[in-house]
Structure formats: structure tokens, C-alpha cells
Design an enzyme around this catalytic site. Structure first.
Site, PDB file in Angstrom:
ATOM      1  CG  ASN A 113      32.175   6.273   2.063  1.00  0.00           C
ATOM      2  OD1 ASN A 113      33.361   6.604   2.159  1.00  0.00           O
ATOM      3  ND2 ASN A 113      31.502   6.366   0.934  1.00  0.00           N
ATOM      4  CG  HIS A 136      35.932   3.808  -1.151  1.00  0.00           C
ATOM      5  ND1 HIS A 136      36.228   4.569  -0.048  1.00  0.00           N
ATOM      6  CD2 HIS A 136      34.679   4.164  -1.535  1.00  0.00           C
ATOM      7  CE1 HIS A 136      35.196   5.358   0.211  1.00  0.00           C
ATOM      8  NE2 HIS A 136      34.251   5.132  -0.670  1.00  0.00           N
ATOM      9  CB  CYS A 183      35.155   7.515  -2.483  1.00  0.00           C
ATOM     10  SG  CYS A 183      33.764   8.115  -1.510  1.00  0.00           S
TER      11      CYS A 183
HETATM   12  C1  LIG Z   1      22.528   4.213  -1.000  1.00  0.00           C
HETATM   13  C2  LIG Z   1      22.267   2.729  -1.077  1.00  0.00           C
HETATM   14  C3  LIG Z   1      22.726   2.053   0.201  1.00  0.00           C
HETATM   15  C4  LIG Z   1      20.776   2.490  -1.223  1.00  0.00           C
HETATM   16  O1  LIG Z   1      20.543   1.124  -1.326  1.00  0.00           O
HETATM   17  P1  LIG Z   1      19.530   0.558  -2.415  1.00  0.00           P
HETATM   18  O2  LIG Z   1      19.450  -0.870  -2.220  1.00  0.00           O
HETATM   19  O3  LIG Z   1      20.011   1.087  -3.745  1.00  0.00           O
HETATM   20  O4  LIG Z   1      18.202   1.217  -1.951  1.00  0.00           O
HETATM   21  P2  LIG Z   1      17.251   2.178  -2.783  1.00  0.00           P
HETATM   22  O5  LIG Z   1      17.885   3.518  -2.910  1.00  0.00           O
HETATM   23  O6  LIG Z   1      16.821   1.456  -4.019  1.00  0.00           O
HETATM   24  O7  LIG Z   1      16.051   2.258  -1.807  1.00  0.00           O
HETATM   25  C5  LIG Z   1      15.287   1.132  -1.479  1.00  0.00           C
HETATM   26  C6  LIG Z   1      14.241   1.553  -0.476  1.00  0.00           C
HETATM   27  O8  LIG Z   1      14.867   1.770   0.785  1.00  0.00           O
HETATM   28  C7  LIG Z   1      14.522   3.055   1.244  1.00  0.00           C
HETATM   29  N1  LIG Z   1      15.625   3.595   2.035  1.00  0.00           N
HETATM   30  C8  LIG Z   1      16.651   4.365   1.633  1.00  0.00           C
HETATM   31  N2  LIG Z   1      17.455   4.634   2.671  1.00  0.00           N
HETATM   32  C9  LIG Z   1      16.925   4.001   3.741  1.00  0.00           C
HETATM   33  C10 LIG Z   1      17.307   3.904   5.082  1.00  0.00           C
HETATM   34  N3  LIG Z   1      18.394   4.507   5.578  1.00  0.00           N
HETATM   35  N4  LIG Z   1      16.537   3.169   5.906  1.00  0.00           N
HETATM   36  C11 LIG Z   1      15.442   2.551   5.466  1.00  0.00           C
HETATM   37  N5  LIG Z   1      15.026   2.608   4.192  1.00  0.00           N
HETATM   38  C12 LIG Z   1      15.757   3.332   3.340  1.00  0.00           C
HETATM   39  C13 LIG Z   1      14.268   3.873   0.013  1.00  0.00           C
HETATM   40  O9  LIG Z   1      13.474   4.997   0.323  1.00  0.00           O
HETATM   41  C14 LIG Z   1      13.561   2.882  -0.857  1.00  0.00           C
HETATM   42  O10 LIG Z   1      12.221   2.809  -0.446  1.00  0.00           O
HETATM   43  P3  LIG Z   1      11.041   2.689  -1.544  1.00  0.00           P
HETATM   44  O11 LIG Z   1      11.327   1.399  -2.274  1.00  0.00           O
HETATM   45  O12 LIG Z   1       9.820   2.700  -0.715  1.00  0.00           O
HETATM   46  O13 LIG Z   1      11.219   3.888  -2.416  1.00  0.00           O
HETATM   47  C15 LIG Z   1      22.998   2.106  -2.288  1.00  0.00           C
HETATM   48  O14 LIG Z   1      22.388   2.516  -3.474  1.00  0.00           O
HETATM   49  C16 LIG Z   1      24.445   2.453  -2.351  1.00  0.00           C
HETATM   50  O15 LIG Z   1      25.230   2.029  -1.527  1.00  0.00           O
HETATM   51  N6  LIG Z   1      24.878   3.216  -3.393  1.00  0.00           N
HETATM   52  C17 LIG Z   1      26.250   3.563  -3.611  1.00  0.00           C
HETATM   53  C18 LIG Z   1      26.700   4.491  -2.537  1.00  0.00           C
HETATM   54  C19 LIG Z   1      28.117   4.860  -2.675  1.00  0.00           C
HETATM   55  O16 LIG Z   1      28.917   4.061  -3.029  1.00  0.00           O
HETATM   56  N7  LIG Z   1      28.401   6.109  -2.338  1.00  0.00           N
HETATM   57  C20 LIG Z   1      29.692   6.651  -2.204  1.00  0.00           C
HETATM   58  C21 LIG Z   1      30.424   6.768  -3.479  1.00  0.00           C
HETATM   59  S1  LIG Z   1      31.843   5.877  -3.418  1.00  0.00           S
END
Ligand SMILES: CC(C)(COP(=O)(O)OP(=O)(O)OC[C@H]1O[C@@H](n2cnc3c(N)ncnc32)[C@H](O)[C@@H]1OP(=O)(O)O)[C@@H](O)C(=O)NCCC(=O)NCCS
Length: 331
Positions: free
Chosen positions: A286, A256, A116
Site C-alpha cells: 500500500n 486503491h 489513501c
Molecule cells: C491489517 C489486516 C491485514 C489484518 O488482517 P486480519 O485478518 O484482520 O487479521 P487480525 O487483525 O484479525 O489478526 C489475526 C491474527 O493475525 C495476527 N497478525 C497480525 N499481523 C500479523 C502478521 N504480520 N503476521 C502474522 N500474524 C499477524 C494477529 O495478531 C492476530 O493474532 P491473534 O488471533 O492471535 O490475536 C486487515 O485487517 C486489513 O487489511 N485491514 C485494512 C487495512 C487497510 O485497508 N489499511 C489502509 C487503509 S486504506
């Protein structure tokens, strides 16, 4: 602080494939919903390449647009840098494929892998080729077909990414315009948290790796989220400080686009008002190396980036890779 002769960005071209995948479409594939994706990430839809389109095809389209905007022939280009983690194949490089399609005879070039942060790294690399007097026209392209390495049975990753490409042309600048400074940092201790495990020399493709779905993006979202907020804030802050600048001097920050909440958290820490921060993740998701040029295109189209403005690019990606650069916009 670097005091190099300057390079400036003189043209911009972008490409996104026409096919759009909405949150509603994803609801049919995995257990997710539009509300969760909008609230947790800020994405409404993303563009997805048709099966016959690969990264070099999108990169070519973006590069062609940039050269057309500048009104120059591809034979004038001295070097082509393609930033991507989704090359058409391991080799030949995507840069070679794009060079051939463009007809950029005599150019050299290479692919740059920084996930990224790819486009921010590519721009800086290209700026240094220009600044060093090696070339006076360098084409930097960020292009990723993320849909080819996303597991559409994994709801934690499949909602996040889209496909797209953008290109910028770099040329020598006059005083007071173009490249100002860059801070970059890689931190391999974070490599475990975002990766595509198989397909390289560590874990070559086999029936087993395919069966275990190891050719797809694997991510510990919470770890990446925390690191992205902290480091994007730190490099942006440090870059401004060491150049004697504040957020007041910046016309627009183009970060980004990985998660709207990451961008908001970074801009709040910086004290950057929302009207100075470009967010278009809702429409593209993304696109990895594509987000910075796509964001720049939108900033220009919205009248938020004009000649003479100070623009801040910032990114964090897999690796980890971190980078930010400052430019005085030149067209
Ligand atoms: C991936 C991301 C959106 C997840 O968001 P989050 O708030 O951290 O969510 P979590 O991973 O803690 O999950 C929370 C809950 O939502 C659920 N969940 C995950 N994806 C889901 C989706 N698409 N739809 C519904 N629920 C979802 C999880 O299973 C979890 O459920 P649980 O509490 O029953 O286990 C977030 O962590 C993120 O953006 N991370 C950085 C990503 C990034 O920058 N990537 C590229 C690198 S530059």
C-alpha cells in the site's frame, strides 16, 4: 449529476525507489511469515526509499516523467497538487518543493491530505480547475514515503505499506473523453481507527511521544477492513448507476491497493469479473496516494487500458475518506 466541461488525463509518470523489502526480509524484523502476509493481504514485496530520499524527491521524479511523456516544459504547468500524508515537512508544502525542482515558474499549488483516497481527490480537484477554465495544464501527483511513519516493530502494520509516487497531467478534453463523474464522502467518525497520533497541534512532538511510538501509523485493521469493503462498493455502485452505466461498460477498475481481500470482496459485490480489476499490491504494498497511478501504469502496460476505455478509480482511506471517479481514457 455534474455536467461540467471536461478535463482529460494526457500523461502519466511513476516512480518507485529501487530498494525492495520482501516478506522474507520482514520475517527477520517481526514475528510474521510470507504465508500469512500473502494469504491475509496479498503482498509479496514493497519498495522502500533510501534514507536520503523524501516524498518530494519521488514526487519530482514522477512529475518529471509525466511532463516528459507529454513533451512539455514545466513552465507550461498552471497548478501542482501533491497528494500525500508524508510531506517532507509540515511546511513548506511538498507542492512548493516539487514546483521549484521542476522549474514550474508561475505555477501555484498545494498539498492535499486525504490519505489513501488522496489521488482520487487530487484528480477530481485538478479536473475542476481545468473544467472551470482556470488552467489548461494541472499536474496531480500522489506520493508517499510510508516507511518513514511505519513502526517496524508492529507486525500488524509494517507488512502493509511501501513507498512510491505517480503523476497525471490534466488538460481540457474534447467531447466524449476524459472526466465523467465523481462521488466523494468523508466520515470523521472513523478517525480513531487509522491515524498517526502525534506530531500535530493536538499532540506536539516530545520525548514522551517519541518514546511511546506515537509518530507511527496506528490502525484497527478489522474496523478499517469492514468499512473499506462496504464504502468502496457503495460509491462504485452509485457512481455507475447515476451515470446509467453497468460493470459491463467498464474496461477496468483500478482500486486503491490496501488489501487484496478488500479488492476481491468489492469486485465480487459489484459483479466485476477479475480480469477487469487491477491488482498489483503483491509488488508494491500500500503506497497510499501512489497506488492509483501505479495501478494505471500497470493496466496500460498490460494492454488492459486503452484510449476510449471507461476506467473506474475507487479508494477508501484514513479519515475516513471515500472517493470514486469515472473517466473515458484519452491516450
Ligand atoms: C491489517 C489486516 C491485514 C489484518 O488482517 P486480519 O485478518 O484482520 O487479521 P487480525 O487483525 O484479525 O489478526 C489475526 C491474527 O493475525 C495476527 N497478525 C497480525 N499481523 C500479523 C502478521 N504480520 N503476521 C502474522 N500474524 C499477524 C494477529 O495478531 C492476530 O493474532 P491473534 O488471533 O492471535 O490475536 C486487515 O485487517 C486489513 O487489511 N485491514 C485494512 C487495512 C487497510 O485497508 N489499511 C489502509 C487503509 S486504506
Amino acid at each position: 449529476m455534474t455536467t461540467l466541461p471536461k478535463a482529460k488525463i494526457t500523461a502519466l509518470g511513476c516512480y518507485t525507489p529501487p530498494n525492495v523489502l520482501t516478506n522474507k526480509d520482514l520475517e527477520k524484523l517481526v514475528d510474521t511469515n510470507d504465508q500469512w502476509i500473502m494469504d491475509r493481504v496479498g503482498i509479496r514485496e514493497r519498495h522502500i526509499a533510501d534514507p536520503d530520499m523524501a516524498t518530494s524527491d519521488m514526487a519530482f521524479e514522477a512529475g518529471r516523467c509525466a511532463l516528459a511523456q507529454r513533451g512539455i516544459d514545466a513552465t507550461e504547468v498552471g497548478a501542482i497538487i501533491v497528494c500525500t500524508v508524508t510531506p517532507d515537512m509540515m511546511f513548506p508544502s511538498t507542492a512548493c518543493l516539487v514546483q521549484n525542482r521542476l522549474g514550474a515558474r508561475g505555477a501555484w499549488g498545494f498539498d492535499l491530505i486525504a490519505a489513501c483516497s488522496g489521488f482520487v481527490y487530487g484528480l477530481t480537484t485538478g479536473a475542476h480547475l481545468v473544467a472551470g477554465g482556470v488552467h489548461n495544464k494541472v499536474l496531480v501527483i500522489g506520493a508517499d514515503t510510508m516507511s518513514r511513519i511505519i513502526d517496524y516493530t508492529d507486525r500488524a502494520t509494517c507488512v502493509l505499506f511501501g513507498d512510491g509516487a505517480g503523476a497525471m497531467l490534466l488538460e481540457p478534453a474534447d467531447d466524449g473523453e476524459g472526466f465523467i463523474d465523481f462521488i466523494g464522502e468523508i466520515d470523521g467518525s472513523g478517525g480513531e481507527y487509522l491515524k498517526m497520533p502525534a506530531g500535530g497541534s493536538r499532540m506536539p512532538a516530545s520525548a514522551d511521544t517519541v518514546e511511546q511510538r506515537l509518530h507511527y501509523v496506528k490502525q484497527d485493521g478489522a474496523q478499517v477492513f469492514k468499512y473499506a469493503v462496504r464504502k468502496m462498493y457503495e460509491v462504485s455502485r452509485d457512481l455507475l448507476t447515476r451515470n446509467g452505466l453497468t460493470v459491463d461498460d467498464v474496461a477496468i477498475m483500478i482500486p486503491h491497493q490496501a488489501n487484496k481481500r478488500i479488492i476481491t470482496a468489492v469486485s465480487e459485490r459489484l459483479g466485476m469479473p477479475p480480469e477487469k480489476v487491477l491488482i498489483n499490491i503483491d509488488r508494491y504494498g500500500n503506497t497510499t496516494a501512489g497506488t492509483i497511478p501505479l495501478g494505471t501504469r500497470d493496466a496500460i502496460a498490460q494492454g488492459r487500458l486503452k484510449k476510449g476505455d471507461l476506467v473506474l478509480f475507487a479508494a477508501v482511506g484514513a479519515g475516513y475518506t471515500v472517493g470514486a471517479s469515472l473517466w473515458r481514457w484519452a491516450f
